[in-house]
Design a protein around this motif. Structure first.
Motif, mmCIF file in Angstrom:
data_model
loop_
_atom_site.group_PDB
_atom_site.id
_atom_site.type_symbol
_atom_site.label_atom_id
_atom_site.label_comp_id
_atom_site.label_asym_id
_atom_site.label_seq_id
_atom_site.Cartn_x
_atom_site.Cartn_y
_atom_site.Cartn_z
ATOM 1 N N PHE A 144 26.180 73.781 -5.425
ATOM 2 C CA PHE A 144 27.262 74.753 -5.545
ATOM 3 C C PHE A 144 28.573 74.065 -5.196
ATOM 4 O O PHE A 144 28.691 73.426 -4.144
ATOM 5 N N VAL A 145 29.561 74.192 -6.089
ATOM 6 C CA VAL A 145 30.875 73.593 -5.841
ATOM 7 C C VAL A 145 31.967 74.651 -5.786
ATOM 8 O O VAL A 145 33.101 74.357 -5.387
ATOM 9 N N ASN A 146 31.655 75.891 -6.207
ATOM 10 C CA ASN A 146 32.606 76.990 -6.076
ATOM 11 C C ASN A 146 31.845 78.305 -6.134
ATOM 12 O O ASN A 146 30.640 78.325 -6.386
ATOM 13 N N SER A 147 32.538 79.391 -5.906
ATOM 14 C CA SER A 147 31.889 80.701 -5.809
ATOM 15 C C SER A 147 31.701 81.388 -7.148
ATOM 16 O O SER A 147 30.989 82.384 -7.240
ATOM 17 N N THR A 148 32.346 80.859 -8.209
ATOM 18 C CA THR A 148 32.430 81.588 -9.471
ATOM 19 C C THR A 148 31.488 81.099 -10.561
ATOM 20 O O THR A 148 31.066 81.872 -11.424
ATOM 21 N N LEU B 63 32.688 78.707 -12.539
ATOM 22 C CA LEU B 63 33.608 77.979 -13.406
ATOM 23 C C LEU B 63 33.461 76.479 -13.172
ATOM 24 O O LEU B 63 33.015 76.042 -12.111
ATOM 25 N N ASN B 64 33.829 75.695 -14.162
ATOM 26 C CA ASN B 64 34.046 74.284 -13.892
ATOM 27 C C ASN B 64 35.286 74.178 -13.007
ATOM 28 O O ASN B 64 36.278 74.879 -13.228
ATOM 29 N N ASN B 65 35.227 73.331 -11.995
ATOM 30 C CA ASN B 65 36.378 73.191 -11.097
ATOM 31 C C ASN B 65 37.674 72.884 -11.848
ATOM 32 O O ASN B 65 38.760 73.257 -11.396
ATOM 33 N N SER B 66 37.554 72.221 -12.999
ATOM 34 C CA SER B 66 38.760 71.860 -13.747
ATOM 35 C C SER B 66 39.466 73.086 -14.317
ATOM 36 O O SER B 66 40.652 73.005 -14.677
ATOM 37 N N ASP B 67 38.759 74.222 -14.405
ATOM 38 C CA ASP B 67 39.382 75.444 -14.914
ATOM 39 C C ASP B 67 40.182 76.196 -13.851
ATOM 40 O O ASP B 67 40.799 77.225 -14.150
ATOM 41 N N MET B 68 40.182 75.680 -12.632
ATOM 42 C CA MET B 68 40.765 76.442 -11.525
ATOM 43 C C MET B 68 42.177 75.992 -11.176
ATOM 44 O O MET B 68 42.678 76.249 -10.080
ATOM 45 N N GLN B 69 42.803 75.296 -12.103
ATOM 46 C CA GLN B 69 44.225 74.967 -11.977
ATOM 47 C C GLN B 69 44.546 74.221 -10.684
ATOM 48 O O GLN B 69 45.563 74.451 -10.041
ATOM 49 N N GLY B 70 43.640 73.317 -10.308
ATOM 50 C CA GLY B 70 43.855 72.516 -9.105
ATOM 51 C C GLY B 70 43.532 73.219 -7.814
ATOM 52 O O GLY B 70 43.702 72.636 -6.731
ATOM 53 N N GLU C 102 38.230 72.555 -1.494
ATOM 54 C CA GLU C 102 38.456 71.222 -0.942
ATOM 55 C C GLU C 102 37.118 70.520 -0.711
ATOM 56 O O GLU C 102 36.151 71.102 -0.237
ATOM 57 N N GLY C 103 37.090 69.233 -1.070
ATOM 58 C CA GLY C 103 35.885 68.446 -0.856
ATOM 59 C C GLY C 103 34.905 68.480 -2.005
ATOM 60 O O GLY C 103 33.867 67.808 -1.961
ATOM 61 N N THR C 104 35.210 69.229 -3.055
ATOM 62 C CA THR C 104 34.336 69.262 -4.230
ATOM 63 C C THR C 104 35.022 68.532 -5.386
ATOM 64 O O THR C 104 36.254 68.475 -5.444
ATOM 65 N N PRO C 105 34.258 67.964 -6.319
ATOM 66 C CA PRO C 105 34.857 67.188 -7.420
ATOM 67 C C PRO C 105 35.761 68.043 -8.295
ATOM 68 O O PRO C 105 35.480 69.230 -8.526
ATOM 69 N N ALA C 106 36.806 67.438 -8.802
ATOM 70 C CA ALA C 106 37.772 68.164 -9.628
ATOM 71 C C ALA C 106 37.146 68.681 -10.917
ATOM 72 O O ALA C 106 37.642 69.640 -11.506
ATOM 73 N N ASP C 107 36.069 68.037 -11.369
ATOM 74 C CA ASP C 107 35.377 68.492 -12.579
ATOM 75 C C ASP C 107 33.950 68.965 -12.247
ATOM 76 O O ASP C 107 33.075 68.973 -13.106
ATOM 77 N N GLY C 108 33.721 69.358 -10.995
ATOM 78 C CA GLY C 108 32.385 69.730 -10.552
ATOM 79 C C GLY C 108 31.850 70.988 -11.216
ATOM 80 O O GLY C 108 32.610 71.889 -11.578
ATOM 81 N N ALA D 110 31.660 75.397 -21.171
ATOM 82 C CA ALA D 110 31.450 74.351 -22.168
ATOM 83 C C ALA D 110 30.229 73.514 -21.824
ATOM 84 O O ALA D 110 29.442 73.136 -22.699
ATOM 85 N N ALA D 111 30.045 73.215 -20.539
ATOM 86 C CA ALA D 111 28.911 72.381 -20.125
ATOM 87 C C ALA D 111 27.602 73.159 -20.101
ATOM 88 O O ALA D 111 26.552 72.630 -20.455
#
Length: 437
Positions: free
Chosen positions: A165-169, A171-178, A182-188, A261-262
């Motif tokens: 798990f890299v976020n609660s949603t 989404l790909n982390n890259s969709d979260m506008q930066g 914190e501490g998770t990959p930007a494209d996780g 997409a992934a």
């Protein structure tokens, strides 16, 4: 779906504390479907038995199906008093901005407006609203970063073996506008196997069954009566029985769709018909329609190819072996019976491939291997286990669930220990009988 009730057939003999028992069931019809998904699983919720599996232990992106873990943790926080459904949550500017991203599933949120936990939860579970999901994560744990830590910890606690798990949603982390945690990959990406996803869904609906009241809602107004922000939230689950969709399926009431997409198009669903509940996961299907078409194949297969048999009835006794010896009891035999019922899904043409074995627990045996008094009515003295002798893999969602294919054997009556005089006289009698013999 076919439901039959057949009696437990005790037809074997007592040998070395194990009874080998045969029984029969009625046949069902249906062939295993060709499910076009990278991974798919179907389970019978009551027993945990896997009815269909394909590539279920490969890690795959789970998209918004990750919100099932957020739903679990929100329900847990409410249960433990950390949150109340009517608690108000304030929205940060970052979340307000994210909620207005129309390329993502969202309800509009405003920085200066309080929202209840309940309405944010409904927006997440029905409409897959992403900013609302993050707002709930922050309400539970203080930050989404801390919440993601809880997500991973809970996955381990639930016995899920592979997850990320890299976020609660979802989404790909890259969709979260930066603004990804914190501490998770930007494209996780949130990752899990089909088996693990089914385990998560199983725990969610078993421990918090009221979640199905929300996930089974076809549509709802968000901020009803609010001239600026009222919006109709239509459930993305087009298999809901009352949805009016061409994919509607009788008895479907959950749980969560997902698409990135992934991940492609994915769906964790559950359906109940005639008291039988099935749980399914399909991952990386071709498109949003395919995830429902492939799930329909699974449900048709489950209900048509399997019959649910009550193979053991509570209180049932064997006509030939209804009693076992208790040499040191006031009464030297005890009546035994099945302590509960056992209903299992049985596949077409495999009704003759099952037997049952009854094992007497060593804890109730004396040093000579016999039952030992005192015994109380209802006391468990062993268990009946359902055994499969066919070629198909015998598998359950978790190893612990295999225990669902057992029922206890219990004493039907109290048996007190005989006093020393009675035992002495029996000993003398046995000695004299031996001499005579």
């Amino acid at each position: 779906m076919k439901n039959h009730k057949s009696g437990f057939k005790w037809t074997s003999i007592f040998i070395a504390a194990v009874l080998f028992v045969g029984w029969t069931t009625a046949p069902a019809q249906g062939q295993a479907p060709d499910v076009e998904a990278e991974g798919a699983i179907l389970i019978d919720v009551e027993s945990g038995k896997i009815l269909y599996n394909d590539n279920i232990d490969t890690m795959l992106p789970m998209a918004s199906m990750a919100k099932m873990m957020t739903e679990y943790l929100v329900n847990e926080a409410v249960e433990e008093g950390e949150l109340n459904w009517d608690d108000e949550v304030m929205i940060s500017q970052e979340l307000a901005d994210l909620s207005h991203n129309q390329q993502l599933s969202n309800v509009f949120l405003r920085e200066d407006v309080p929202y209840t936990v309940q309405e944010l939860y409904e927006a997440m579970a029905i409409y897959s609203a992403n900013a609302a999901t993050i707002a709930l994560a922050e309400a539970v744990a203080g930050s989404e970063t801390a919440f993601v830590e809880r997500m991973n910890e809970k996955a381990a606690e639930l016995g899920i073996e592979e997850y990320q798990f890299v976020n609660s949603t979802g989404l790909n982390n890259s969709d979260m506008q930066g603004n990804h945690p914190e501490g998770t990959p930007a494209d996780g990406e949130n990752m899990m196997t089909p088996r693990g996803t089914a385990q998560l869904a199983y725990h969610l609906i078993q421990e918090y069954p009221e979640v199905l009241d929300v996930t089974g809602t076809e549509q709802m107004l968000f901020r009803e009566g609010d001239e600026l922000d009222e919006i109709t939230m239509r459930n993305w689950n087009e298999m809901l029985a009352g949805s009016g969709s061409p994919y509607a399926y009788e008895g479907v009431d959950g749980i969560k769709t997902g698409q990135t997409a992934a991940a492609g198009a994915a769906f964790t669903g559950t359906v109940e018909q005639d008291g039988t509940r099935l749980l399914s996961v399909v991952m990386r299907t071709a498109d949003i329609e395919a995830r429902f078409n492939e799930t329909e194949k699974l449900y048709d297969y489950g209900f048509e190819a399997y019959s649910w048999e009550e193979v053991i009835s509570e209180g049932e006794q064997n006509e030939e072996i209804s009693e076992l010896p208790v040499p040191n009891g006031k009464e030297q035999e005890v009546s035994i019976e099945a302590g509960s019922h056992l209903t299992m899904p049985i596949l077409e043409d495999e009704q003759d491939l099952y037997t049952t074995s009854v094992t007497i627990s060593e804890d109730v045996l004396d040093e000579d291997g016999a039952l030992s008094a005192p015994l109380e009515a209802g006391e468990e003295i062993g268990y009946i286990e359902l055994d499969y002798e066919g070629e198909h893999e015998k598998s359950y969602l978790t190893d612990n669930m295999e225990k669902s294919a057992t029922v206890p054997i219990i004493a039907s009556e109290d048996i007190d220990r005989a006093n020393w005089f009675v035992l002495s006289m029996r000993g003398v009698g046995d000695f004299l009988s031996g001499l005579w013999g």
